[in-house]
Write a protein that holds these residues in place. Structure first.
Motif, PDB file in Angstrom:
ATOM      1  N   SER A 114       0.837  -1.251   0.086  1.00 41.62           N
ATOM      2  CA  SER A 114       0.147   0.094   0.006  1.00 41.62           C
ATOM      3  C   SER A 114       0.908   1.317   0.039  1.00 41.62           C
ATOM      4  O   SER A 114       1.683   1.591   0.978  1.00 41.62           O
ATOM      5  CB  SER A 114      -0.982   0.153   1.476  1.00 41.62           C
ATOM      6  OG  SER A 114      -1.737   1.129   1.308  1.00 41.62           O
ATOM      7  N   GLY A 115       0.931   2.105  -1.088  1.00 38.07           N
ATOM      8  CA  GLY A 115       1.814   3.011  -1.325  1.00 38.07           C
ATOM      9  C   GLY A 115       3.160   2.693  -1.620  1.00 38.07           C
ATOM     10  O   GLY A 115       3.515   1.443  -1.481  1.00 38.07           O
ATOM     11  N   ASP A 116       3.945   3.656  -1.935  1.00 36.31           N
ATOM     12  CA  ASP A 116       5.343   3.202  -2.590  1.00 36.31           C
ATOM     13  C   ASP A 116       6.265   3.307  -1.238  1.00 36.31           C
ATOM     14  O   ASP A 116       6.095   3.819  -0.213  1.00 36.31           O
ATOM     15  CB  ASP A 116       6.170   4.438  -3.499  1.00 36.31           C
ATOM     16  CG  ASP A 116       5.282   4.322  -4.790  1.00 36.31           C
ATOM     17  OD1 ASP A 116       4.779   3.444  -5.390  1.00 36.31           O
ATOM     18  OD2 ASP A 116       5.309   5.429  -5.480  1.00 36.31           O
ATOM     19  N   PRO A 117       7.109   2.310  -1.314  1.00 36.19           N
ATOM     20  CA  PRO A 117       8.241   2.106   0.055  1.00 36.19           C
ATOM     21  C   PRO A 117       8.824   3.501   0.006  1.00 36.19           C
ATOM     22  O   PRO A 117       9.104   4.230  -0.794  1.00 36.19           O
ATOM     23  CB  PRO A 117       9.145   1.213  -0.709  1.00 36.19           C
ATOM     24  CG  PRO A 117       8.384   0.214  -1.441  1.00 36.19           C
ATOM     25  CD  PRO A 117       7.250   1.232  -2.292  1.00 36.19           C
ATOM     26  N   SER A 118       9.016   3.681   1.450  1.00 30.92           N
ATOM     27  CA  SER A 118       9.687   4.981   1.655  1.00 30.92           C
ATOM     28  C   SER A 118      11.210   4.856   2.356  1.00 30.92           C
ATOM     29  O   SER A 118      11.436   4.061   3.235  1.00 30.92           O
ATOM     30  CB  SER A 118       8.891   5.688   2.804  1.00 30.92           C
ATOM     31  OG  SER A 118       9.591   6.913   3.430  1.00 30.92           O
ATOM     32  N   GLU A 119      12.229   5.471   1.552  1.00 28.41           N
ATOM     33  CA  GLU A 119      13.515   5.336   2.000  1.00 28.41           C
ATOM     34  C   GLU A 119      13.879   6.707   3.056  1.00 28.41           C
ATOM     35  O   GLU A 119      13.623   7.677   2.488  1.00 28.41           O
ATOM     36  CB  GLU A 119      14.328   4.907   0.862  1.00 28.41           C
ATOM     37  CG  GLU A 119      15.744   4.731   1.192  1.00 28.41           C
ATOM     38  CD  GLU A 119      16.737   4.428   0.119  1.00 28.41           C
ATOM     39  OE1 GLU A 119      17.922   4.006   0.448  1.00 28.41           O
ATOM     40  OE2 GLU A 119      16.214   4.387  -1.094  1.00 28.41           O
ATOM     41  N   GLY A 154      22.856   7.665  10.806  1.00 32.61           N
ATOM     42  CA  GLY A 154      23.368   7.424   9.687  1.00 32.61           C
ATOM     43  C   GLY A 154      23.098   6.022   9.012  1.00 32.61           C
ATOM     44  O   GLY A 154      23.434   5.806   7.792  1.00 32.61           O
ATOM     45  N   ASP A 155      22.294   5.130   9.891  1.00 36.61           N
ATOM     46  CA  ASP A 155      21.843   4.126   9.346  1.00 36.61           C
ATOM     47  C   ASP A 155      20.587   4.429   8.174  1.00 36.61           C
ATOM     48  O   ASP A 155      19.752   5.293   8.269  1.00 36.61           O
ATOM     49  CB  ASP A 155      21.026   3.302  10.363  1.00 36.61           C
ATOM     50  CG  ASP A 155      21.781   2.653  11.379  1.00 36.61           C
ATOM     51  OD1 ASP A 155      23.088   2.495  10.991  1.00 36.61           O
ATOM     52  OD2 ASP A 155      21.672   2.483  12.750  1.00 36.61           O
ATOM     53  N   ALA A 156      20.339   3.431   7.398  1.00 36.07           N
ATOM     54  CA  ALA A 156      19.443   3.667   6.175  1.00 36.07           C
ATOM     55  C   ALA A 156      18.303   2.796   6.634  1.00 36.07           C
ATOM     56  O   ALA A 156      18.482   1.618   7.265  1.00 36.07           O
ATOM     57  CB  ALA A 156      20.082   3.061   4.986  1.00 36.07           C
ATOM     58  N   LEU A 157      17.157   3.205   6.220  1.00 39.73           N
ATOM     59  CA  LEU A 157      15.955   2.393   6.456  1.00 39.73           C
ATOM     60  C   LEU A 157      14.845   2.514   5.398  1.00 39.73           C
ATOM     61  O   LEU A 157      14.433   3.564   4.970  1.00 39.73           O
ATOM     62  CB  LEU A 157      15.241   2.791   7.734  1.00 39.73           C
ATOM     63  CG  LEU A 157      13.911   2.410   8.266  1.00 39.73           C
ATOM     64  CD1 LEU A 157      13.947   0.831   8.513  1.00 39.73           C
ATOM     65  CD2 LEU A 157      13.459   2.855   9.293  1.00 39.73           C
ATOM     66  N   VAL A 158      14.306   1.404   4.969  1.00 38.37           N
ATOM     67  CA  VAL A 158      13.057   1.489   3.815  1.00 38.37           C
ATOM     68  C   VAL A 158      12.047   0.748   4.650  1.00 38.37           C
ATOM     69  O   VAL A 158      12.142  -0.267   5.053  1.00 38.37           O
ATOM     70  CB  VAL A 158      13.453   0.543   2.671  1.00 38.37           C
ATOM     71  CG1 VAL A 158      12.255   0.558   1.876  1.00 38.37           C
ATOM     72  CG2 VAL A 158      14.734   1.545   1.933  1.00 38.37           C
ATOM     73  N   THR A 159      10.940   1.414   4.586  1.00 37.96           N
ATOM     74  CA  THR A 159       9.557   0.932   5.396  1.00 37.96           C
ATOM     75  C   THR A 159       8.464   0.958   4.262  1.00 37.96           C
ATOM     76  O   THR A 159       8.526   1.779   3.126  1.00 37.96           O
ATOM     77  CB  THR A 159       8.962   2.110   6.516  1.00 37.96           C
ATOM     78  OG1 THR A 159       8.895   3.277   5.829  1.00 37.96           O
ATOM     79  CG2 THR A 159       9.904   2.223   7.459  1.00 37.96           C
ATOM     80  N   LEU A 160       7.644   0.092   4.511  1.00 35.72           N
ATOM     81  CA  LEU A 160       6.652   0.023   3.396  1.00 35.72           C
ATOM     82  C   LEU A 160       5.536  -0.567   4.266  1.00 35.72           C
ATOM     83  O   LEU A 160       5.540  -1.212   5.388  1.00 35.72           O
ATOM     84  CB  LEU A 160       6.911  -1.118   2.532  1.00 35.72           C
ATOM     85  CG  LEU A 160       7.334  -2.595   2.420  1.00 35.72           C
ATOM     86  CD1 LEU A 160       6.405  -3.397   2.606  1.00 35.72           C
ATOM     87  CD2 LEU A 160       8.289  -3.041   1.537  1.00 35.72           C
ATOM     88  N   ARG A 161       4.248  -0.492   4.007  1.00 36.62           N
ATOM     89  CA  ARG A 161       2.921  -1.072   4.328  1.00 36.62           C
ATOM     90  C   ARG A 161       2.387  -2.294   3.455  1.00 36.62           C
ATOM     91  O   ARG A 161       2.429  -2.126   2.242  1.00 36.62           O
ATOM     92  CB  ARG A 161       1.772  -0.061   4.594  1.00 36.62           C
ATOM     93  CG  ARG A 161       2.298   1.152   5.359  1.00 36.62           C
ATOM     94  CD  ARG A 161       0.950   1.864   5.750  1.00 36.62           C
ATOM     95  NE  ARG A 161       0.458   2.649   4.469  1.00 36.62           N
ATOM     96  CZ  ARG A 161       1.133   3.678   3.789  1.00 36.62           C
ATOM     97  NH1 ARG A 161       2.431   4.295   4.303  1.00 36.62           N
ATOM     98  NH2 ARG A 161       0.827   4.217   2.737  1.00 36.62           N
TER      99      ARG A 161
END
Length: 100
Positions: A13-18, A24-31
């Protein structure tokens, strides 16, 4: 034996968010929207991709794609203007396209 393994199949649902965190850590979230079956309502579940492989996989998904997620349930604590809060999310170990 205690086990914290989560397997979900649903629709993104929706595009993943980076984003990059202050650490400094990277994170990608998605629903992920997952039906309970039998005409019941759906659940919308937050998924967090911390590892490089999970972040790369998440970047290939778009709104409406079907996905299969494997990971662990995590409870995250944080502060809001209203005070302390918490949220459950799935920490993604593996994310693949569901071809069904």
């Amino acid at each position: 034996m205690e086990v914290n393994d989560v397997q979900l199949t649903g629709r993104v649902s929706g595009d993943p968010s980076e984003r990059e965190l202050p650490s400094g850590d990277a994170l990608v979230t998605l629903r992920l929207v997952v039906a309970r079956g039998g005409g019941r309502p759906v659940d919308t579940i937050e998924c967090a991709c911390w590892s490089a492989s999970a972040r790369r996989a998440a970047a290939r998904f778009a709104d409406g794609d079907r996905a299969r997620v494997e990971g662990s349930l995590r409870r995250r604590f944080f502060r809001t203007p209203g005070g302390p809060a918490s949220r459950y999310e799935v920490e993604v170990r593996r994310l693949v396209r569901d071809r069904r």
